[in-house]
Design a protein around this motif. Structure first.
Motif, short mmCIF file in Angstrom:
data_model
loop_
_atom_site.label_atom_id
_atom_site.label_comp_id
_atom_site.label_asym_id
_atom_site.label_seq_id
_atom_site.Cartn_x
_atom_site.Cartn_y
_atom_site.Cartn_z
N PRO A 198 0.71 -1.55 0.19
CA PRO A 198 -0.18 0.34 -0.26
C PRO A 198 0.72 1.24 -0.08
N ASN A 199 0.54 2.67 -0.83
CA ASN A 199 0.89 4.07 -0.89
C ASN A 199 0.33 4.67 0.93
N THR A 200 1.47 4.42 1.44
CA THR A 200 0.90 5.99 2.80
C THR A 200 1.50 7.50 2.86
N GLY A 251 -2.82 8.78 3.86
CA GLY A 251 -3.97 7.82 4.44
C GLY A 251 -3.18 6.51 3.80
N TRP A 252 -4.24 5.78 3.09
CA TRP A 252 -3.88 4.84 1.92
C TRP A 252 -3.93 4.49 0.46
N SER A 253 -3.21 3.81 -0.12
CA SER A 253 -3.87 3.49 -1.41
C SER A 253 -3.17 2.04 -1.87
N SER A 254 -3.60 1.07 -2.66
CA SER A 254 -3.84 0.02 -3.36
C SER A 254 -3.98 -0.23 -4.16
N VAL A 255 -3.18 -1.47 -4.65
CA VAL A 255 -3.53 -1.64 -6.39
C VAL A 255 -4.84 -3.41 -6.34
N ARG A 299 -7.87 1.05 -5.02
CA ARG A 299 -8.48 1.37 -3.61
C ARG A 299 -8.00 2.99 -2.93
N GLN A 300 -8.43 3.51 -2.20
CA GLN A 300 -7.77 4.83 -1.64
C GLN A 300 -8.79 5.11 -0.39
N SER A 301 -8.37 5.80 0.66
CA SER A 301 -8.52 6.29 1.83
C SER A 301 -7.52 7.52 2.55
N ASN A 302 -8.83 8.52 2.08
CA ASN A 302 -7.97 9.83 3.08
C ASN A 302 -6.40 9.80 2.64
N HIS A 303 -6.53 9.57 0.91
CA HIS A 303 -5.17 9.85 0.12
C HIS A 303 -5.15 10.56 -0.62
#
Length: 247
Positions: free
Chosen positions: A35-37, A41-45, A59-63
């Protein structure tokens, strides 16, 4: 921004019960990388395969990314989706979106972006890794395809912002190579003319170190449409590369 479903993908997504934000958000899949943090936030593929079609689900949250239009931030996928749509409207070859939506949930800014997988394509990095093994015809085709792609991008008044080998995807055809772009988050309009164009092109040449000067000039000639300005552009790009390397 309302939810988006590409017309040609809707039936397949609906048949699998995946034509909604909630369904794609809750789908259990294995991430293809860490995940990219880096934005708080975070972001994943994830890779998603449905029947004979393949996608990448992001998908991502607060990124979030901030801009003059969005000083409080917006999901980075929202910006990337807008750019995907912009490229499509301008006729710039790039990845295609199948679904996009965003939600606010319990204080989180969530976003989902589903793009069509580029199966059958390879990034330029993969070709550079085996460059000496390629036939001369293949090498020439790749150089022309990269130059032509950059030309279409800039003629449409856009600057990619990350014009790197890993973001240029190629597919070999009978008469050469097709090329298209991914990772459009940093795209913006060309504002400073030649200066922005040089700024966009230079990272490609700096990272494609295996290309000889004659090969770089061949790519540049394709970018310029065979004009006589290759020497002038070569000097500008070489000067910017020297400046970047001495910082």
């Amino acid at each position: 921004m309302s939810d988006f479903i590409a017309a040609q993908e809707r039936a397949l997504l609906e048949r699998h019960g995946l034509a909604s934000f909630d369904a794609l958000w809750s789908l259990k899949l294995e991430a293809v990388d860490e995940p990219n943090t880096e934005r708080g936030g975070w972001s994943s593929v994830y890779r998603l395969e449905l029947d004979d079609r393949a996608y990448y689900l992001k998908r991502q949250s607060n990124h979030l990314t901030r801009s003059l239009l969005h000083p409080l931030g917006e999901p980075t996928f929202a910006r990337e989706f807008r750019n995907i749509q912009r490229y499509a409207s301008l006729g710039i070859p790039a990845l295609q979106a199948a679904f996009f939506a965003q939600r606010r949930v319990s204080g989180e800014r969530r976003a989902v972006l589903l793009t069509c997988a580029l199966d059958g394509w390879q990034d330029l990095d993969s070709y550079l890794a085996r460059w000496p093994l390629l036939a001369a015809k293949q090498q020439a085709g790749i150089l022309r395809a990269c130059g032509a792609l950059a030309r279409r991008l800039h003629q449409a008044g856009q600057m990619h912002g990350c014009f790197y080998p890993k973001h240029i995807f190629l597919r070999e055809m009978d008469d050469g190579f097709d090329a298209q772009l991914i990772d459009l988050e940093k795209t913006r309009p060309l504002l400073l003319g030649r200066r922005d164009r040089v700024k966009d092109l230079e990272p490609l040449l700096r990272r494609a170190r295996i290309w000889s000067e004659s090969e770089r000039r061949e790519m540049l000639s394709a970018y310029l449409g065979g004009s006589a300005d290759v020497d002038a552009w070569w000097r500008l790009l070489s000067e910017r590369q020297r400046n970047k390397e001495t910082r």
